[in-house]
Design a protein around this motif. Structure first.
Motif, PDB file in Angstrom:
ATOM      1  N   LEU A 188       0.828  -1.204   0.000  1.00 35.78           N
ATOM      2  CA  LEU A 188       0.000   0.000   0.000  1.00 35.78           C
ATOM      3  C   LEU A 188       0.863   1.255   0.000  1.00 35.78           C
ATOM      4  N   GLN A 189       1.913   1.245   0.816  1.00 34.55           N
ATOM      5  CA  GLN A 189       2.797   2.407   0.894  1.00 34.55           C
ATOM      6  C   GLN A 189       3.400   2.736  -0.470  1.00 34.55           C
ATOM      7  N   MET A 190       3.968   1.729  -1.141  1.00 38.06           N
ATOM      8  CA  MET A 190       4.596   1.973  -2.431  1.00 38.06           C
ATOM      9  C   MET A 190       3.558   2.242  -3.521  1.00 38.06           C
ATOM     10  N   GLY A 191       2.401   1.618  -3.426  1.00 39.29           N
ATOM     11  CA  GLY A 191       1.334   1.910  -4.364  1.00 39.29           C
ATOM     12  C   GLY A 191       0.882   3.353  -4.275  1.00 39.29           C
ATOM     13  N   MET A 192       0.815   3.881  -3.051  1.00 38.76           N
ATOM     14  CA  MET A 192       0.439   5.279  -2.864  1.00 38.76           C
ATOM     15  C   MET A 192       1.538   6.223  -3.361  1.00 38.76           C
ATOM     16  N   TYR A 193       2.799   5.851  -3.128  1.00 37.77           N
ATOM     17  CA  TYR A 193       3.898   6.675  -3.637  1.00 37.77           C
ATOM     18  C   TYR A 193       3.849   6.768  -5.161  1.00 37.77           C
ATOM     19  N   LEU A 194       3.633   5.630  -5.807  1.00 40.43           N
ATOM     20  CA  LEU A 194       3.575   5.628  -7.263  1.00 40.43           C
ATOM     21  C   LEU A 194       2.365   6.428  -7.748  1.00 40.43           C
ATOM     22  N   ASN A 195       1.235   6.260  -7.089  1.00 38.38           N
ATOM     23  CA  ASN A 195       0.031   7.006  -7.450  1.00 38.38           C
ATOM     24  C   ASN A 195       0.267   8.516  -7.334  1.00 38.38           C
ATOM     25  N   GLN A 196       0.969   8.939  -6.289  1.00 41.48           N
ATOM     26  CA  GLN A 196       1.275  10.356  -6.104  1.00 41.48           C
ATOM     27  C   GLN A 196       2.246  10.850  -7.165  1.00 41.48           C
ATOM     28  N   LEU A 197       3.246  10.029  -7.496  1.00 40.15           N
ATOM     29  CA  LEU A 197       4.227  10.413  -8.514  1.00 40.15           C
ATOM     30  C   LEU A 197       3.552  10.591  -9.869  1.00 40.15           C
ATOM     31  N   LEU A 198       2.501   9.827 -10.111  1.00 40.85           N
ATOM     32  CA  LEU A 198       1.757   9.928 -11.366  1.00 40.85           C
ATOM     33  C   LEU A 198       0.617  10.942 -11.282  1.00 40.85           C
ATOM     34  N   SER A 199       0.644  11.780 -10.250  1.00 40.86           N
ATOM     35  CA  SER A 199      -0.382  12.829 -10.057  1.00 40.86           C
ATOM     36  C   SER A 199      -1.769  12.233  -9.850  1.00 40.86           C
ATOM     37  N   THR A 200      -1.824  11.227  -9.019  1.00 45.42           N
ATOM     38  CA  THR A 200      -3.044  10.583  -8.522  1.00 45.42           C
ATOM     39  C   THR A 200      -4.080  10.243  -9.595  1.00 45.42           C
ATOM     40  N   PRO A 201      -3.761   9.311 -10.481  1.00 49.88           N
ATOM     41  CA  PRO A 201      -4.798   8.823 -11.402  1.00 49.88           C
ATOM     42  C   PRO A 201      -5.926   8.106 -10.672  1.00 49.88           C
ATOM     43  N   LEU A 202      -5.664   7.597  -9.464  1.00 48.61           N
ATOM     44  CA  LEU A 202      -6.713   7.050  -8.607  1.00 48.61           C
ATOM     45  C   LEU A 202      -6.814   7.913  -7.356  1.00 48.61           C
ATOM     46  N   PRO A 203      -8.017   8.100  -6.819  1.00 49.57           N
ATOM     47  CA  PRO A 203      -8.175   8.923  -5.617  1.00 49.57           C
ATOM     48  C   PRO A 203      -7.376   8.368  -4.444  1.00 49.57           C
ATOM     49  N   GLU A 204      -6.862   9.273  -3.620  1.00 47.84           N
ATOM     50  CA  GLU A 204      -6.141   8.857  -2.429  1.00 47.84           C
ATOM     51  C   GLU A 204      -7.144   8.359  -1.379  1.00 47.84           C
ATOM     52  N   PRO A 205      -6.909   7.203  -0.783  1.00 47.12           N
ATOM     53  CA  PRO A 205      -7.840   6.693   0.234  1.00 47.12           C
ATOM     54  C   PRO A 205      -7.700   7.443   1.552  1.00 47.12           C
ATOM     55  N   ASP A 206      -8.748   7.362   2.356  1.00 50.47           N
ATOM     56  CA  ASP A 206      -8.725   7.927   3.700  1.00 50.47           C
ATOM     57  C   ASP A 206      -8.052   6.916   4.620  1.00 50.47           C
ATOM     58  N   LEU A 207      -6.777   7.155   4.923  1.00 48.66           N
ATOM     59  CA  LEU A 207      -6.002   6.183   5.695  1.00 48.66           C
ATOM     60  C   LEU A 207      -6.491   6.053   7.127  1.00 48.66           C
ATOM     61  N   THR A 208      -7.183   7.053   7.639  1.00 50.22           N
ATOM     62  CA  THR A 208      -7.603   6.998   9.043  1.00 50.22           C
ATOM     63  C   THR A 208      -8.624   5.885   9.291  1.00 50.22           C
ATOM     64  N   ARG A 209      -9.373   5.506   8.253  1.00 56.50           N
ATOM     65  CA  ARG A 209     -10.373   4.449   8.419  1.00 56.50           C
ATOM     66  C   ARG A 209     -10.174   3.305   7.443  1.00 56.50           C
ATOM     67  N   LEU A 210      -9.025   3.277   6.783  1.00 54.07           N
ATOM     68  CA  LEU A 210      -8.773   2.219   5.812  1.00 54.07           C
ATOM     69  C   LEU A 210      -8.236   0.958   6.471  1.00 54.07           C
ATOM     70  N   TYR A 211      -7.327   1.129   7.425  1.00 59.46           N
ATOM     71  CA  TYR A 211      -6.656  -0.028   8.030  1.00 59.46           C
ATOM     72  C   TYR A 211      -6.415   0.225   9.503  1.00 59.46           C
ATOM     73  N   SER A 212      -6.732  -0.766  10.301  1.00 59.59           N
ATOM     74  CA  SER A 212      -6.434  -0.746  11.734  1.00 59.59           C
ATOM     75  C   SER A 212      -5.847  -2.090  12.116  1.00 59.59           C
ATOM     76  N   GLY A 213      -4.614  -2.085  12.622  1.00 56.89           N
ATOM     77  CA  GLY A 213      -3.976  -3.326  13.036  1.00 56.89           C
ATOM     78  C   GLY A 213      -4.764  -4.043  14.108  1.00 56.89           C
ATOM     79  N   SER A 214      -5.274  -3.291  15.076  1.00 56.71           N
ATOM     80  CA  SER A 214      -6.053  -3.903  16.150  1.00 56.71           C
ATOM     81  C   SER A 214      -7.300  -4.589  15.609  1.00 56.71           C
ATOM     82  N   LEU A 215      -7.955  -3.941  14.636  1.00 53.66           N
ATOM     83  CA  LEU A 215      -9.189  -4.498  14.093  1.00 53.66           C
ATOM     84  C   LEU A 215      -8.924  -5.756  13.271  1.00 53.66           C
ATOM     85  N   VAL A 216      -7.966  -5.709  12.348  1.00 55.03           N
ATOM     86  CA  VAL A 216      -7.765  -6.874  11.473  1.00 55.03           C
ATOM     87  C   VAL A 216      -7.246  -8.077  12.251  1.00 55.03           C
TER      88      VAL A 216
END
Length: 317
Positions: A188-216
């Protein structure tokens, strides 16, 4: 330390990033980066218990990416193609996925295709259920869906929050599961870096509610013992429909063994366990299976708390 470096799984994505960074404008070509060959980069990684410097080749990109400064001039469609080709995902797979989850689902498809991940069905289910937190929060707080506040969306959100709160520091941790989720986070980290480098062809996800270690981690334990996805989602039909769309988008990329019915999967595990037991009888002083539940007091304990990525020391720096 017995597990390999979690960042290895995202190496192909980094190679594309390096390839883009090498295609600098002409006025920067004469700058001296270091003594490495022009198409290579050095990375610092962990190999077992030692730190090692590895030489990584940059990916060779199409000629239309010859100048990084002009990358934004490429059409959205061409930038999206480069992103999805790197993640080995076809755009049609994401057609039924909400815009805010397209990038995380594309990354999950990439993660599933790599044998290093060794993900199992309950790992995938836990990740996808965790991704429902953002949409559920939006449902509950949407003025157009007030009827959901007293219905399934709120009930499911509260149930997921309860599982999350039950997984606190001090809870025993499955290190294999922690490593698998760390690999997903690296992708996910590198996918987001690449997405940002390409000027976000896909929307950036809301990381605050995307993944929680405690929850998964909590979901993994529940799915292996007392809970099924069907029973959990039965309280909210809207969330069930969304989950099914997410699961259907990823299942085509999952190894066949991951989607085996529980009976067949468990039979195979029992045979492997029996074989392992027979081998252990021939050993003297053999300790119990090292892939067990460990106390969170060890150095891997921080992986259990909220937002694991904040506690994982980057192995690339």
């Amino acid at each position: 330390m017995q597990q390999p470096n979690a960042h290895r799984i995202s190496l192909p994505i980094r190679q594309i990033i390096y390839g883009l960074l090498l295609n600098v404008s002409p006025q920067l070509e004469n700058m001296s980066w270091n003594s490495l060959p022009p198409q290579t980069f050095s990375e610092v990684e962990r190999v077992n218990k030692t730190i090692k410097t590895s030489i990584v080749d940059a990916a060779e990109l199409p000629k239309n990416h010859c100048d990084l400064s002009k990358l934004t001039e490429l059409s959205l469609a061409r930038r999206l193609i480069l992103l999805l080709e790197t993640l080995k995902v076809k755009q049609t797979i994401l057609d039924t996925v909400p815009a805010s989850l397209k990038l995380p689902i594309a990354v999950t498809c990439y993660w599933l295709q790599h044998t290093e991940a060794k993900a199992k069905l309950h790992h995938l289910q836990a990740l996808l259920l965790g991704m429902l937190m953002g949409p559920l929060h939006a449902m509950i707080n949407s003025p157009d869906k007030k009827h959901l506040r007293e219905d399934g969306a709120k009930m499911l959100y509260e149930e997921l929050q309860r599982m999350k709160e039950q997984t606190q520091p001090g809870t025993r941790l499955d290190l294999d599961t922690a490593h698998i989720f760390c690999q997903w986070q690296c992708c996910l980290q590198m996918g987001m870096y690449l997405n940002q480098l390409l000027s976000t062809p896909l929307p950036e996800p809301d990381l605050t509610r995307l993944y929680s270690g405690s929850l998964v981690h909590g979901l993994c334990r529940q799915l292996l013992t007392s809970t099924s996805v069907e029973s959990l989602l039965s309280m909210c039909p809207e969330a069930k429909q969304l989950y099914e769309r997410l699961f259907n988008a990823t299942r085509a990329f999952a190894p066949a063994a991951l989607l085996l019915p529980k009976g067949k999967s468990n039979s195979k595990k029992k045979r492997q366990k029996k074989q392992g037991t027979n081998r252990s009888k021939n050993r003297v002083g053999t300790i119990s299976d090292t892939r067990c539940w460990y106390e969170a007091s060890n150095r891997f304990g921080p992986l259990m708390v909220e937002n694991m990525e904040e506690h994982q020391a980057s192995e690339l720096e």
